[in-house]
Motif scaffolding. Structure first.
Motif, PDB file in Angstrom:
ATOM      1  N   GLN A 118     -10.113  28.197 -30.149  1.00  0.00           N
ATOM      2  CA  GLN A 118     -11.169  27.934 -31.240  1.00  0.00           C
ATOM      3  C   GLN A 118     -11.111  28.918 -32.142  1.00  0.00           C
ATOM      4  OE1 GLN A 118     -12.103  25.560 -32.614  1.00  0.00           O
ATOM      5  NE2 GLN A 118     -14.394  25.444 -33.162  1.00  0.00           N
ATOM      6  N   ASN A 119     -11.008  30.162 -31.627  1.00  0.00           N
ATOM      7  CA  ASN A 119     -11.473  31.323 -32.793  1.00  0.00           C
ATOM      8  C   ASN A 119     -10.274  32.104 -33.096  1.00  0.00           C
ATOM      9  OD1 ASN A 119     -14.370  30.581 -32.764  1.00  0.00           O
ATOM     10  ND2 ASN A 119     -14.475  31.371 -30.806  1.00  0.00           N
ATOM     11  N   LEU A 120      -9.262  32.251 -32.030  1.00  0.00           N
ATOM     12  CA  LEU A 120      -8.078  33.324 -32.269  1.00  0.00           C
ATOM     13  C   LEU A 120      -6.751  32.559 -32.860  1.00  0.00           C
ATOM     14  CD1 LEU A 120      -8.777  35.752 -29.374  1.00  0.00           C
ATOM     15  CD2 LEU A 120      -9.646  35.710 -31.780  1.00  0.00           C
ATOM     16  N   LEU A 121      -6.554  31.187 -32.420  1.00  0.00           N
ATOM     17  CA  LEU A 121      -5.488  30.769 -32.892  1.00  0.00           C
ATOM     18  C   LEU A 121      -5.655  30.202 -34.154  1.00  0.00           C
ATOM     19  CD1 LEU A 121      -4.484  28.771 -29.527  1.00  0.00           C
ATOM     20  CD2 LEU A 121      -3.701  30.780 -30.188  1.00  0.00           C
ATOM     21  N   PRO A 122      -4.426  30.090 -35.024  1.00  0.00           N
ATOM     22  CA  PRO A 122      -4.597  29.484 -36.461  1.00  0.00           C
ATOM     23  C   PRO A 122      -5.276  27.953 -36.363  1.00  0.00           C
ATOM     24  CG  PRO A 122      -2.391  30.442 -35.993  1.00  0.00           C
ATOM     25  CD  PRO A 122      -3.210  30.455 -34.647  1.00  0.00           C
ATOM     26  N   GLN A 123      -4.729  27.183 -35.394  1.00  0.00           N
ATOM     27  CA  GLN A 123      -5.238  25.654 -35.291  1.00  0.00           C
ATOM     28  C   GLN A 123      -5.681  25.619 -33.850  1.00  0.00           C
ATOM     29  OE1 GLN A 123      -2.488  22.968 -36.498  1.00  0.00           O
ATOM     30  NE2 GLN A 123      -4.034  21.200 -36.633  1.00  0.00           N
ATOM     31  N   ARG A 124      -6.954  25.005 -33.629  1.00  0.00           N
ATOM     32  CA  ARG A 124      -7.390  24.718 -32.568  1.00  0.00           C
ATOM     33  C   ARG A 124      -6.533  23.901 -31.536  1.00  0.00           C
ATOM     34  NH1 ARG A 124     -13.424  22.324 -30.937  1.00  0.00           N
ATOM     35  NH2 ARG A 124     -13.317  22.603 -28.739  1.00  0.00           N
ATOM     36  N   SER A 125      -6.330  24.303 -30.565  1.00  0.00           N
ATOM     37  CA  SER A 125      -5.396  23.390 -29.491  1.00  0.00           C
ATOM     38  C   SER A 125      -6.374  23.029 -28.378  1.00  0.00           C
ATOM     39  CB  SER A 125      -4.475  24.528 -28.797  1.00  0.00           C
ATOM     40  OG  SER A 125      -3.657  24.072 -27.650  1.00  0.00           O
ATOM     41  N   PRO A 126      -6.768  21.475 -28.529  1.00  0.00           N
ATOM     42  CA  PRO A 126      -7.191  20.792 -27.324  1.00  0.00           C
ATOM     43  C   PRO A 126      -6.479  20.645 -26.330  1.00  0.00           C
ATOM     44  CG  PRO A 126      -7.516  19.843 -29.546  1.00  0.00           C
ATOM     45  CD  PRO A 126      -6.520  20.689 -29.731  1.00  0.00           C
TER      46      PRO A 126
END
Length: 257
Positions: A118-126
């Protein structure tokens, strides 16, 4: 998860996590969202902008894991070691405590994955978060099965029913890896998390602090039978709670929000 607190605190954590997912599912069904987790809001400028982007559920998992580990270590009498070495003999010690710590480690790792996604990746990965959940359940289930070796009577029946719910949750989270946008799986996941959490709370009171003041007897068949009945009541009550959450969410999103 030994003792009263060892069952109560994990139960509360899982029950609240199930409530969180029930709210997400209700919102997605009411507003016809194609995904359960909405995209991250665009960053706004300001002093508190970064705090608005933090995924607090992941942090709550990490914090609860530390609390559970501290509670488990606090209840250990003597030196906490893995293997004893006495007269050239090596014996494994504190097997249940090590099982509990391994369970809490899965919660911690799942929280870390949530925070990173949620916070470190450029886009959230469900998919990453769902994979972490599936791996955690895959580790928890065999640990709980081995946990039954020293159990009997009331404790055995309680944990057998718990393992039944854990197995169903494992099937759901594995299916969600290949079908992440199937709403029926979202509903079942929220429902099973609440069942597992509420049943752990029930186990805490049944085994260690009975509300009636009378201890449950391992050799009483009536006590064993009523455990299953109470579990069924939990399932029915939580189904009603899911409907109530959906109804309140419907009023909120359609008429208030």
């Amino acid at each position: 998860m030994g003792g009263f607190e060892g069952h109560l605190y994990p139960g509360l954590s899982l029950f609240l996590y199930g409530l969180y997912h029930a709210r997400l599912v209700s919102r997605a069904l009411i507003r016809n969202y194609p995904v359960q987790y909405l995209p991250r809001r665009p960053c706004s400028k300001g002093r508190w902008a970064r705090l608005q982007q933090i995924y607090y559920v992941g942090l709550a998992k990490i914090l609860s894991s530390f609390i559970l580990v501290a509670q488990e270590l606090h209840n250990i009498q003597g030196q906490f070691v893995l293997i004893s070495k006495i007269y050239h003999q090596r014996n494994f010690l504190y097997h249940k405590q090590w099982q509990h710590l391994t369970l809490y480690t899965t919660f911690f790792l799942s929280g870390c994955v949530d925070v990173v996604s949620q916070n470190l990746l450029p886009q959230r990965s469900p998919a990453l978060e769902q994979g972490a959940q599936a791996l955690g359940m895959f580790l928890i289930l065999p640990l709980m099965v081995s946990h039954l070796q020293d159990s009997e009577g009331v404790e055995l029946q309680c944990h057998v029913l718990l393992i039944q719910a854990l197995f169903l949750l494992l099937l759901v989270v594995i299916a969600e890896l290949w079908a992440p946008n199937v709403r029926q799986l979202w509903v079942m996941k929220a429902f099973l998390y609440m069942i597992i959490g509420s049943w752990l709370i029930q186990i805490a009171f049944m085994l260690y602090k009975p509300i009636s003041g009378h201890k449950w007897m391992d050799d009483d068949k009536n006590d064993i039978l009523f455990i299953t009945i109470f579990f069924c009541w939990h399932v029915a009550s939580l189904a009603i709670l899911m409907i109530w959450i959906y109804g309140v969410s419907f009023l909120w999103y359609c008429y208030i929000c």
